[in-house]
Design a protein around this motif. Structure first.
Motif, PDB file in Angstrom:
ATOM      1  N   ALA A 151      22.297   1.949   8.332  1.00  0.00           N
ATOM      2  CA  ALA A 151      21.804   1.037   9.169  1.00  0.00           C
ATOM      3  C   ALA A 151      20.434   1.187   9.868  1.00  0.00           C
ATOM      4  N   VAL A 152      20.746   2.468  10.300  1.00  0.00           N
ATOM      5  CA  VAL A 152      19.195   3.245  10.632  1.00  0.00           C
ATOM      6  C   VAL A 152      18.019   2.805   9.864  1.00  0.00           C
ATOM      7  N   VAL A 153      18.374   3.549   8.721  1.00  0.00           N
ATOM      8  CA  VAL A 153      17.239   3.522   7.384  1.00  0.00           C
ATOM      9  C   VAL A 153      16.847   1.979   7.041  1.00  0.00           C
ATOM     10  N   ALA A 154      18.006   1.224   7.130  1.00  0.00           N
ATOM     11  CA  ALA A 154      17.441  -0.149   6.962  1.00  0.00           C
ATOM     12  C   ALA A 154      16.653  -0.834   7.982  1.00  0.00           C
ATOM     13  N   GLU A 155      16.966  -0.489   9.260  1.00  0.00           N
ATOM     14  CA  GLU A 155      16.272  -1.084  10.211  1.00  0.00           C
ATOM     15  C   GLU A 155      14.974  -0.598  10.211  1.00  0.00           C
ATOM     16  N   ALA A 156      14.533   0.892   9.840  1.00  0.00           N
ATOM     17  CA  ALA A 156      13.458   1.414   9.991  1.00  0.00           C
ATOM     18  C   ALA A 156      12.375   0.954   8.790  1.00  0.00           C
ATOM     19  N   ALA A 157      13.031   0.386   7.664  1.00  0.00           N
ATOM     20  CA  ALA A 157      12.229   0.127   6.774  1.00  0.00           C
ATOM     21  C   ALA A 157      11.667  -1.402   6.990  1.00  0.00           C
ATOM     22  N   PRO A 158      10.138  -1.144   6.642  1.00  0.00           N
ATOM     23  CA  PRO A 158       9.168  -2.311   6.989  1.00  0.00           C
ATOM     24  C   PRO A 158       9.716  -3.518   6.369  1.00  0.00           C
ATOM     25  N   ALA A 159       9.477  -4.608   6.980  1.00  0.00           N
ATOM     26  CA  ALA A 159       9.825  -5.948   6.570  1.00  0.00           C
ATOM     27  C   ALA A 159       8.702  -6.456   5.604  1.00  0.00           C
ATOM     28  N   LYS A 160       9.068  -7.299   4.639  1.00  0.00           N
ATOM     29  CA  LYS A 160       8.319  -7.567   3.621  1.00  0.00           C
ATOM     30  C   LYS A 160       7.232  -8.499   4.269  1.00  0.00           C
ATOM     31  N   GLN A 161       6.081  -8.306   4.104  1.00  0.00           N
ATOM     32  CA  GLN A 161       4.856  -8.908   4.443  1.00  0.00           C
ATOM     33  C   GLN A 161       4.742 -10.413   3.958  1.00  0.00           C
ATOM     34  N   SER A 162       4.223 -11.376   4.543  1.00  0.00           N
ATOM     35  CA  SER A 162       4.197 -12.730   4.048  1.00  0.00           C
ATOM     36  C   SER A 162       3.230 -12.703   2.534  1.00  0.00           C
ATOM     37  N   LEU A 163       3.476 -13.296   1.756  1.00  0.00           N
ATOM     38  CA  LEU A 163       2.916 -13.459   0.397  1.00  0.00           C
ATOM     39  C   LEU A 163       1.347 -13.806   0.760  1.00  0.00           C
ATOM     40  N   ARG A 164       1.108 -14.590   1.706  1.00  0.00           N
ATOM     41  CA  ARG A 164      -0.302 -15.153   2.227  1.00  0.00           C
ATOM     42  C   ARG A 164      -1.024 -13.838   2.482  1.00  0.00           C
ATOM     43  N   ASP A 165      -0.221 -12.558   2.699  1.00  0.00           N
ATOM     44  CA  ASP A 165      -0.939 -11.198   3.055  1.00  0.00           C
ATOM     45  C   ASP A 165      -1.124 -10.233   1.951  1.00  0.00           C
ATOM     46  N   VAL A 166      -0.621 -10.912   0.823  1.00  0.00           N
ATOM     47  CA  VAL A 166      -0.713  -9.886  -0.239  1.00  0.00           C
ATOM     48  C   VAL A 166      -2.008 -10.802  -1.111  1.00  0.00           C
ATOM     49  N   LYS A 167      -3.163 -10.018  -0.914  1.00  0.00           N
ATOM     50  CA  LYS A 167      -4.423 -10.587  -1.366  1.00  0.00           C
ATOM     51  C   LYS A 167      -4.541 -10.995  -2.767  1.00  0.00           C
ATOM     52  N   PRO A 168      -4.086 -10.097  -3.740  1.00  0.00           N
ATOM     53  CA  PRO A 168      -4.147 -10.590  -5.061  1.00  0.00           C
ATOM     54  C   PRO A 168      -3.256 -11.934  -5.568  1.00  0.00           C
ATOM     55  N   ILE A 169      -2.272 -11.925  -4.850  1.00  0.00           N
ATOM     56  CA  ILE A 169      -1.170 -12.991  -4.877  1.00  0.00           C
ATOM     57  C   ILE A 169      -1.922 -14.538  -4.402  1.00  0.00           C
ATOM     58  N   ASP A 170      -2.206 -14.220  -3.152  1.00  0.00           N
ATOM     59  CA  ASP A 170      -3.106 -15.348  -2.203  1.00  0.00           C
ATOM     60  C   ASP A 170      -4.091 -15.650  -3.027  1.00  0.00           C
ATOM     61  N   ASP A 171      -5.005 -14.726  -3.447  1.00  0.00           N
ATOM     62  CA  ASP A 171      -6.248 -15.072  -4.008  1.00  0.00           C
ATOM     63  C   ASP A 171      -6.283 -16.009  -5.301  1.00  0.00           C
ATOM     64  N   GLY A 172      -5.038 -15.575  -6.115  1.00  0.00           N
ATOM     65  CA  GLY A 172      -4.856 -16.000  -7.390  1.00  0.00           C
ATOM     66  C   GLY A 172      -4.251 -17.345  -7.133  1.00  0.00           C
ATOM     67  N   LEU A 173      -3.519 -17.664  -6.221  1.00  0.00           N
ATOM     68  CA  LEU A 173      -3.015 -18.870  -5.909  1.00  0.00           C
ATOM     69  C   LEU A 173      -4.167 -19.779  -5.539  1.00  0.00           C
ATOM     70  N   PHE A 174      -4.853 -19.345  -4.683  1.00  0.00           N
ATOM     71  CA  PHE A 174      -6.336 -20.120  -4.427  1.00  0.00           C
ATOM     72  C   PHE A 174      -6.967 -20.571  -5.547  1.00  0.00           C
ATOM     73  N   GLU A 175      -7.182 -19.736  -6.492  1.00  0.00           N
ATOM     74  CA  GLU A 175      -7.960 -20.051  -7.715  1.00  0.00           C
ATOM     75  C   GLU A 175      -7.294 -21.051  -8.514  1.00  0.00           C
ATOM     76  N   ILE A 176      -6.032 -21.094  -8.670  1.00  0.00           N
ATOM     77  CA  ILE A 176      -5.291 -22.214  -9.415  1.00  0.00           C
ATOM     78  C   ILE A 176      -5.295 -23.407  -8.525  1.00  0.00           C
ATOM     79  N   ALA A 177      -5.286 -23.408  -7.438  1.00  0.00           N
ATOM     80  CA  ALA A 177      -5.410 -24.739  -6.631  1.00  0.00           C
ATOM     81  C   ALA A 177      -6.653 -25.346  -6.495  1.00  0.00           C
ATOM     82  N   LEU A 178      -7.643 -24.479  -6.436  1.00  0.00           N
ATOM     83  CA  LEU A 178      -9.007 -24.823  -6.516  1.00  0.00           C
ATOM     84  C   LEU A 178      -9.418 -25.512  -7.933  1.00  0.00           C
ATOM     85  N   ALA A 179      -8.833 -24.864  -9.013  1.00  0.00           N
ATOM     86  CA  ALA A 179      -9.192 -25.527 -10.469  1.00  0.00           C
ATOM     87  C   ALA A 179      -8.464 -26.910 -10.490  1.00  0.00           C
ATOM     88  N   ASP A 180      -7.166 -26.787 -10.011  1.00  0.00           N
ATOM     89  CA  ASP A 180      -6.359 -28.192  -9.971  1.00  0.00           C
ATOM     90  C   ASP A 180      -7.119 -29.196  -9.124  1.00  0.00           C
TER      91      ASP A 180
END
Length: 143
Positions: free
Chosen positions: A23-52
């Motif tokens: 429980a302590v290890v799980a609590e200490a594990a960092p929470a996943k960041q939002s996908l918007r903060d994962v630059k390659p994912i967010d930028d890739g989705l932007f390219e697709i949205a812009l092309a659309d």
């Protein structure tokens, strides 16, 4: 009998200690960041949205649908490799908040290039993206 109780008690304490440690290890594990903060994912989705948007608003341009689907699948696989679930990915992609953020990002992209967001502006940007062979440009072709 006391020996069994002592063994059972020691085993129980060990199990409780292990559970508390997990429980302590799980609590200490960092929470996943939002996908918007994962630059390659967010930028890739932007390219697709812009092309659309370009293909929808410019009659001179058509989409390269297979490439777009391939790019989308690659982003999904990348997100899954980072530990995001299908539900988390779909929730992000379908989010009205994220769609609005992408529209604002699109507006800023046009403004930074001095292009109006009208049909001629979308066509101009589409031609530029295709000529520069950008991520967005690779998802489009001139008719």
């Amino acid at each position: 009998m006391t020996g069994h109780r002592a063994y059972g008690s020691a085993a129980l304490r060990l199990v409780i200690a292990a559970a508390v440690s997990l429980a302590v290890v799980a609590e200490a594990a960092p929470a996943k960041q939002s996908l918007r903060d994962v630059k390659p994912i967010d930028d890739g989705l932007f390219e697709i949205a812009l092309a659309d948007q370009i293909r929808k608003k410019c009659p001179e341009v058509s989409p390269r649908l297979m490439r777009a689907y391939g790019a989308l699948r690659a982003l999904e696989q990348e997100a899954r490799a980072l530990g995001y679930t299908t539900a988390e990915i779909e929730s992000f992609v379908e989010s009205d908040v994220e769609k609005a953020r992408m529209r604002k990002r699109e507006t800023a992209y046009f403004k930074a290039r001095g292009i109006r967001q009208d049909a001629s502006g979308y066509c101009r940007l589409g031609r530029q993206e295709i000529e520069r062979d950008t991520g967005t440009g690779r998802l489009l072709r001139l008719k």
